[in-house]
Design an enzyme around this catalytic site. Structure first.
Site, PDB file in Angstrom:
ATOM      1  N   ASN A 189       0.016   9.445  -5.200  1.00 16.73           N
ATOM      2  CA  ASN A 189      -0.412  10.516  -4.559  1.00 16.73           C
ATOM      3  C   ASN A 189       0.276  11.615  -4.762  1.00 16.73           C
ATOM      4  O   ASN A 189      -0.248  12.757  -5.146  1.00 16.73           O
ATOM      5  CB  ASN A 189      -0.493  10.246  -3.028  1.00 16.73           C
ATOM      6  CG  ASN A 189      -1.821   9.414  -2.763  1.00 16.73           C
ATOM      7  OD1 ASN A 189      -2.988   9.871  -2.700  1.00 16.73           O
ATOM      8  ND2 ASN A 189      -1.686   8.177  -2.780  1.00 16.73           N
ATOM      9  N   LYS A 227       0.826  -1.340  -0.049  1.00 17.12           N
ATOM     10  CA  LYS A 227       0.002  -0.069   0.030  1.00 17.12           C
ATOM     11  C   LYS A 227       0.829   1.425   0.117  1.00 17.12           C
ATOM     12  O   LYS A 227       0.587   2.258  -0.636  1.00 17.12           O
ATOM     13  CB  LYS A 227      -0.866   0.012   1.289  1.00 17.12           C
ATOM     14  CG  LYS A 227      -1.754   1.180   1.451  1.00 17.12           C
ATOM     15  CD  LYS A 227      -2.968   1.114   0.214  1.00 17.12           C
ATOM     16  CE  LYS A 227      -3.913   2.283   0.347  1.00 17.12           C
ATOM     17  NZ  LYS A 227      -4.860   2.400   1.363  1.00 17.12           N
TER      18      LYS A 227
END
Length: 330
Positions: A218, A210
């Site tokens: 991001n 993750k």
């Protein structure tokens, strides 16, 4: 453990992930409380929560409040807030935490508990980027925590209303690797509401997966405004993503993480997520603080402990931080 029947479940934070959990749990028949405030609190009290996902539409009434004392002690507490909010939030959650409360932080990036339960030279070290001075570690007994990695892409359409167009997956694990009774209890409870949920002895492996997904997408999405499909699919962006990916994979390997994908497959999976805007891009567009410390700075810190440099990653973080500090154009 002593638990209520039905268990007392509380979700702290009614963003996209908090609403997704609340809607699925509530629609499955579980009574759910939500700690929220402002317009979101008013919407939850009037309309409950609503989620549209691949399985259809899920809605539920919830007990919503901005007062921890009014909600009282819980059996299971999900913390679904942005990492920058944690320092101001955790100390105030004490009324929700009883002697047997299980706390599941559902937070992006490197968690403040990362070194809890590990042995060796890093045992119980604090990650300063996310827990400066050990404020978070002091605010909540780390032994109450279950590690959690969430692979859910969702957006808020309105206060208390969320939408998701990809499958849901949650992975849970004890920080020290035990396969405990409380771990299986929480896993079964979440799985019972239709979210695929797994328990693992190696929670830091999916955590690094993750982290890699977040860090390669991001910050660069804030710099470029690109969707996942564009970040991982357009050649001019893929080359930057590939450099961040290699730097982060090397850091993950230094901590013994087992990553289940090869770089090409990872890029293909990312592009296959479609025109999804990252959570950080959504935060930027709405003028909210960016989770750069947890998603980026903490990884740079972990790399430094191993004598590793991440120059491309550092440059993109710098650009994202600069853009995030600029006034939003009208």
């Amino acid at each position: 453990m002593t638990r209520s029947n039905p268990p007392r479940l509380c979700i702290v934070g009614a963003g996209a992930i908090g609403c997704t959990l609340a809607a699925r749990l509530g629609a499955s028949g579980q009574p759910v409380s939500l700690l929220a405030r402002g317009r979101t609190l008013a919407a939850l009290r009037e309309n409950g929560v609503r989620l549209s996902d691949l399985d259809g539409v899920h809605s539920a009434r919830v007990s919503a409040s901005d007062d921890c004392h009014a909600l009282g002690e819980q059996d299971l507490l999900f913390i679904c807030t942005k990492a920058p909010a944690l320092a101001g939030l955790l100390p105030g959650l004490a009324p929700l935490v009883g002697p047997d409360t299980v706390v599941v932080p559902v937070v992006n990036g490197v968690p403040w508990w990362y070194f809890h339960g590990v042995e060796g030279r890093f045992a119980e070290r604090q990650v300063q980027a996310v827990d400066p001075g050990g404020v978070l570690s002091a605010a909540l007994d780390l032994d109450r925590l279950l590690g959690c990695v969430v692979f859910i892409t969702a957006e808020n359409e309105a206060p208390g209303v969320a939408r998701s167009s990809n499958p849901h997956l949650m992975i849970l694990g004890e920080p020290d690797g035990r396969m405990s009774e409380r771990l299986e209890w929480v896993r079964a409870l979440i799985a019972g509401c239709g979210i695929e949920t797994r328990a693992t002895e190696r929670i830091r492996d999916p955590l690094w997966t993750k982290i890699i997904a977040n860090l390669t997408s991001n910050p660069l999405s804030v710099v470029t405004g690109a969707t996942l499909e564009e970040l991982y699919g357009k050649p001019e962006l893929k080359s930057v993503v590939a450099k961040i990916l290699q730097e982060t994979l090397l850091t993950a390997a230094a901590y013994g993480a087992r990553i289940d994908f090869d770089p090409q497959t990872f890029m293909e999976l990312g592009a296959g997520m479609g025109p999804v805007r990252t959570s950080m891009l959504q935060d930027y567009e709405q003028g909210r603080p960016l989770e750069l410390a947890a998603i980026g700075d903490a990884v740079i810190e972990l790399a430094g402990y191993q004598g590793l440099a991440m120059p491309t990653t550092q440059d993109i973080l710098t650009l994202a931080r600069f853009r995030g500090a600029q006034p939003q154009p009208h």
